[in-house]
Design a protein around this motif. Structure first.
Motif, PDB file in Angstrom:
ATOM      1  N   ARG A   1      -9.884  18.117   0.220  1.00 43.63           N
ATOM      2  CA  ARG A   1     -10.644  18.107   1.470  1.00 43.63           C
ATOM      3  C   ARG A   1     -11.364  16.770   1.574  1.00 43.63           C
ATOM      4  O   ARG A   1     -12.052  16.357   0.648  1.00 43.63           O
ATOM      5  N   ILE A   2     -11.187  16.096   2.685  1.00 41.82           N
ATOM      6  CA  ILE A   2     -11.795  14.783   2.921  1.00 41.82           C
ATOM      7  C   ILE A   2     -12.797  14.920   4.062  1.00 41.82           C
ATOM      8  O   ILE A   2     -12.480  15.475   5.117  1.00 41.82           O
ATOM      9  N   SER A   3     -14.006  14.421   3.837  1.00 41.01           N
ATOM     10  CA  SER A   3     -15.011  14.445   4.899  1.00 41.01           C
ATOM     11  C   SER A   3     -15.689  13.086   4.986  1.00 41.01           C
ATOM     12  O   SER A   3     -15.807  12.370   3.985  1.00 41.01           O
ATOM     13  N   VAL A   4     -16.117  12.749   6.188  1.00 42.04           N
ATOM     14  CA  VAL A   4     -16.855  11.511   6.442  1.00 42.04           C
ATOM     15  C   VAL A   4     -18.184  11.911   7.067  1.00 42.04           C
ATOM     16  O   VAL A   4     -18.209  12.567   8.125  1.00 42.04           O
ATOM     17  N   ARG A   5     -19.282  11.520   6.423  1.00 36.07           N
ATOM     18  CA  ARG A   5     -20.599  11.926   6.915  1.00 36.07           C
ATOM     19  C   ARG A   5     -20.829  11.440   8.348  1.00 36.07           C
ATOM     20  O   ARG A   5     -20.608  10.270   8.660  1.00 36.07           O
ATOM     21  N   GLY A   6     -21.240  12.379   9.197  1.00 37.19           N
ATOM     22  CA  GLY A   6     -21.533  12.039  10.588  1.00 37.19           C
ATOM     23  C   GLY A   6     -20.312  11.921  11.468  1.00 37.19           C
ATOM     24  O   GLY A   6     -20.433  11.592  12.657  1.00 37.19           O
ATOM     25  N   GLU A   7     -19.112  12.159  10.913  1.00 39.22           N
ATOM     26  CA  GLU A   7     -17.870  12.040  11.681  1.00 39.22           C
ATOM     27  C   GLU A   7     -17.044  13.316  11.492  1.00 39.22           C
ATOM     28  O   GLU A   7     -16.040  13.337  10.777  1.00 39.22           O
TER      29      GLU A   7
END
Length: 204
Positions: free
Chosen positions: A40-46
């Motif tokens: 799982r890949i996440s980008v803070r604020g996006e």
């Protein structure tokens, strides 16, 4: 020593400590991503960039706005840094904060047949690269009463860098001597994912 092995069998895979077990080989630099792992890949604020994906057979994963990135063989932190640098180099985000989580490890199995208590696949814990054959058989339920412990066959298939089969070899292992320490206190035969272990019946 035998009691030590069977004591381990009472634990689930997640509970067994491998840190100081000489029967287990681990990558000293930590777990590396493999094809088949789901991450799982996440980008803070996006939130639009958050994605869960399986690493493909060629070691790549799809990243939003970027496309495929090769992550196999990298640690989670290395993968995070690579994705952040890619976002910055392509001028998509100036200061991206990327997090990578492993949501499901790919199963890496050894197959056991013949005179063992539990035939079929034994799944390696994710962090383990290889295990001593004595430990594998013990964790998979042990020998049954008619097992020929002195002549166990291990078949191993070899592949090239492109995943094509190049060779297959069968080894004859005296597991009885290895488990009792009769051959050597430090001698082990390492079992790797994909190996097949066949335990014949002893002559009655």
């Amino acid at each position: 020593k035998i009691l030590f092995f069977f004591a381990f069998c009472s634990f689930s895979q997640g509970q067994v400590p491998f840190h100081h077990d000489p029967s287990v080989l681990k990558d000293p630099t930590g777990y590396k991503l493999r094809f088949g792992d789901k991450i799982r890949i996440s980008v803070r604020g996006e939130p639009d960039c958050n994605i869960e994906s399986v690493i493909s057979n060629d070691g790549k994963v799809e990243v939003i706005h970027v496309g495929e990135i090769f992550v196999a063989g990298k640690s989670v932190k290395q993968a995070q840094k690579l994705i952040e640098e890619t976002y910055k180099s392509q001028r998509i985000f100036a200061r991206p904060n990327v997090k990578v989580f492993i949501s499901k490890y790919v199963e890496r199995v050894v197959f056991l047949t013949g005179s063992v208590n539990r035939k079929g696949p034994y799944v390696f814990p994710p962090e383990v690269e290889a295990m001593n054959i004595v430990e594998v058989i013990a964790r998979a339920g042990g020998f049954n009463d008619i097992a020929r412990k002195s002549k166990v066959y291990v078949t191993r298939t070899f592949y090239d860098n492109n995943g094509n089969q190049t060779d297959s070899k069968t080894y004859e292992i005296d597991v009885d001597s290895l488990s009792s320490g009769a051959s050597s206190k430090t001698q082990r035969f390492w079992i790797y994912p994909g190996d097949r272990i066949e335990v014949p019946e002893r002559l009655l």
